[in-house]
Motif scaffolding. Structure first.
Motif, PDB file in Angstrom:
ATOM      1  N   SER A  94       0.824  -1.213   0.000  1.00 56.86           N
ATOM      2  CA  SER A  94       0.000   0.000   0.000  1.00 56.86           C
ATOM      3  C   SER A  94       0.849   1.249   0.000  1.00 56.86           C
ATOM      4  N   SER A  95       0.209   2.354  -0.342  1.00 59.76           N
ATOM      5  CA  SER A  95       0.848   3.652  -0.284  1.00 59.76           C
ATOM      6  C   SER A  95       1.323   3.921   1.149  1.00 59.76           C
ATOM      7  N   GLY A  96       2.573   4.374   1.264  1.00 64.55           N
ATOM      8  CA  GLY A  96       3.108   4.699   2.580  1.00 64.55           C
ATOM      9  C   GLY A  96       3.729   3.526   3.315  1.00 64.55           C
ATOM     10  N   SER A  97       3.786   2.361   2.679  1.00 63.85           N
ATOM     11  CA  SER A  97       4.326   1.183   3.381  1.00 63.85           C
ATOM     12  C   SER A  97       5.860   1.164   3.438  1.00 63.85           C
ATOM     13  N   GLY A  98       6.500   2.062   2.701  1.00 60.02           N
ATOM     14  CA  GLY A  98       7.958   2.175   2.795  1.00 60.02           C
ATOM     15  C   GLY A  98       8.714   1.655   1.576  1.00 60.02           C
ATOM     16  N   LYS A  99       8.005   1.386   0.477  1.00 50.56           N
ATOM     17  CA  LYS A  99       8.638   0.814  -0.707  1.00 50.56           C
ATOM     18  C   LYS A  99       9.690   1.763  -1.306  1.00 50.56           C
ATOM     19  N   SER A 100       9.276   3.008  -1.518  1.00 54.90           N
ATOM     20  CA  SER A 100      10.231   3.969  -2.102  1.00 54.90           C
ATOM     21  C   SER A 100      11.389   4.220  -1.143  1.00 54.90           C
TER      22      SER A 100
END
Ligand SMILES: Nc1ncnc2c1ncn2[C@@H]1O[C@H](COP(=O)(O)OP(=O)(O)OP(=O)(O)O)[C@@H](O)[C@H]1O
Ligand SMILES: [Mg+2]
Length: 245
Positions: free
Chosen positions: A38-44
């Motif tokens: 999900s958005s904000g999960s820390g992928k970037s």
């Protein structure tokens, strides 16, 4: 297995917010890993730490036998070998397509201009952009820009390319062309880490899929394991949002 990068116990906070919490992660040579979540999960943030665009608070990133977080590192050279392709392309707008691909080779790898041009033309050809070599990069479509950004990274003989949502900023009709280029690179054995919301691509192309949730790797496995038999409830919830489309 030939490990290109080994990540151990990676930690990253922004103020009070813990964005990466004890992340262990390996990049194996010749493999494609996709990171979903999900958005904000820390992928970037994970990719940006590997590329040293963010400095982790703790843990190790081992590349060529050395922890790149301790000791001196030629960051520019490292980034040429562990390169990143961004959602927003990041081409040099004041340069033409060819010069975008030549510059790093001359500056960082100390190749002659002539050799760099030859390699750039080969790589532009590989992504179907050789006929645009002398065009200003500002005149290209998003999909064309992204293919040039990929060619530019390839010109540096990278050990791995990190892709952060490379198709998210594109008009829908441009997405397929970029994904085709990436599939082709995967077939040729390029080591790739791809953050993506393109589940079909993740399913078809990855050797390994990582699901991130709230700064941790909540589940990982083969595409078959992750997509057909997700064990974690959060993975199941996340994937169900895609299957309903
Ligand atoms: N420079 C920053 N300063 C403060 N907070 C940040 C910074 N960069 C990211 N964050 C926060 O860290 C968390 C993780 O962000 P990150 O960009 O890694 O998520 P993501 O999984 O890539 O999300 P998305 O799918 O939306 O791209 C988010 O809560 C975000 O707001
Ligand atoms: Mg992101």
């Amino acid at each position: 297995m030939d490990t290109v990068i080994q990540i151990e116990h990676l930690q990253k906070h922004f103020g009070d917010l813990q964005v990466l919490n004890d992340v262990d992660f390996q990049i194996e040579r010749g493999k494609v890993v996709t990171i979903i979540g999900s958005s904000g999960s820390g992928k970037s943030t994970l990719l940006r730490c590997v590329n040293l665009l963010e400095v982790p608070d703790g843990g190790k990133i081992v590349y060529e036998g050395k922890d790149i977080l301790s000791g001196d590192l030629d960051v520019t050279k490292y980034r040429s070998k562990v390169s990143m392709v961004f959602q927003s392309f990041n081409l040099f707008n004041n340069k033409n397509v060819l010069d975008n691909c030549v510059m790093g080779q001359v500056k960082v790898l100390k190749r002659s201009k002539e050799e760099a041009k030859k390699i750039a033309m080969e790589q532009l050809k590989a992504v179907g952009m050789d006929q645009f070599a002398y065009k200003a990069s500002t005149t290209l479509s998003g999909g064309q820009k992204q293919r040039v950004a990929i060619a530019r990274a390839l010109c540096m003989d990278p050990d791995v390319i990190l892709f952060d949502e490379p198709t998210s900023a594109l008009d829908p009709e441009m997405v397929g062309g970029v994904l085709d280029v990436m599939k082709d690179l995967a077939d040729k054995g390029l080591t790739m880490v791809v953050v993506t919301h393109e589940m079909q691509f993740a399913r078809e192309v990855s050797d390994y899929v990582v699901f991130m949730d709230k700064g941790v790797i909540a589940e990982s496995g083969t595409p078959e394991e992750l997509f057909e038999h997700p064990k974690n409830e959060r993975t199941q919830q996340f994937l169900s949002r895609y299957s309903n489309r």
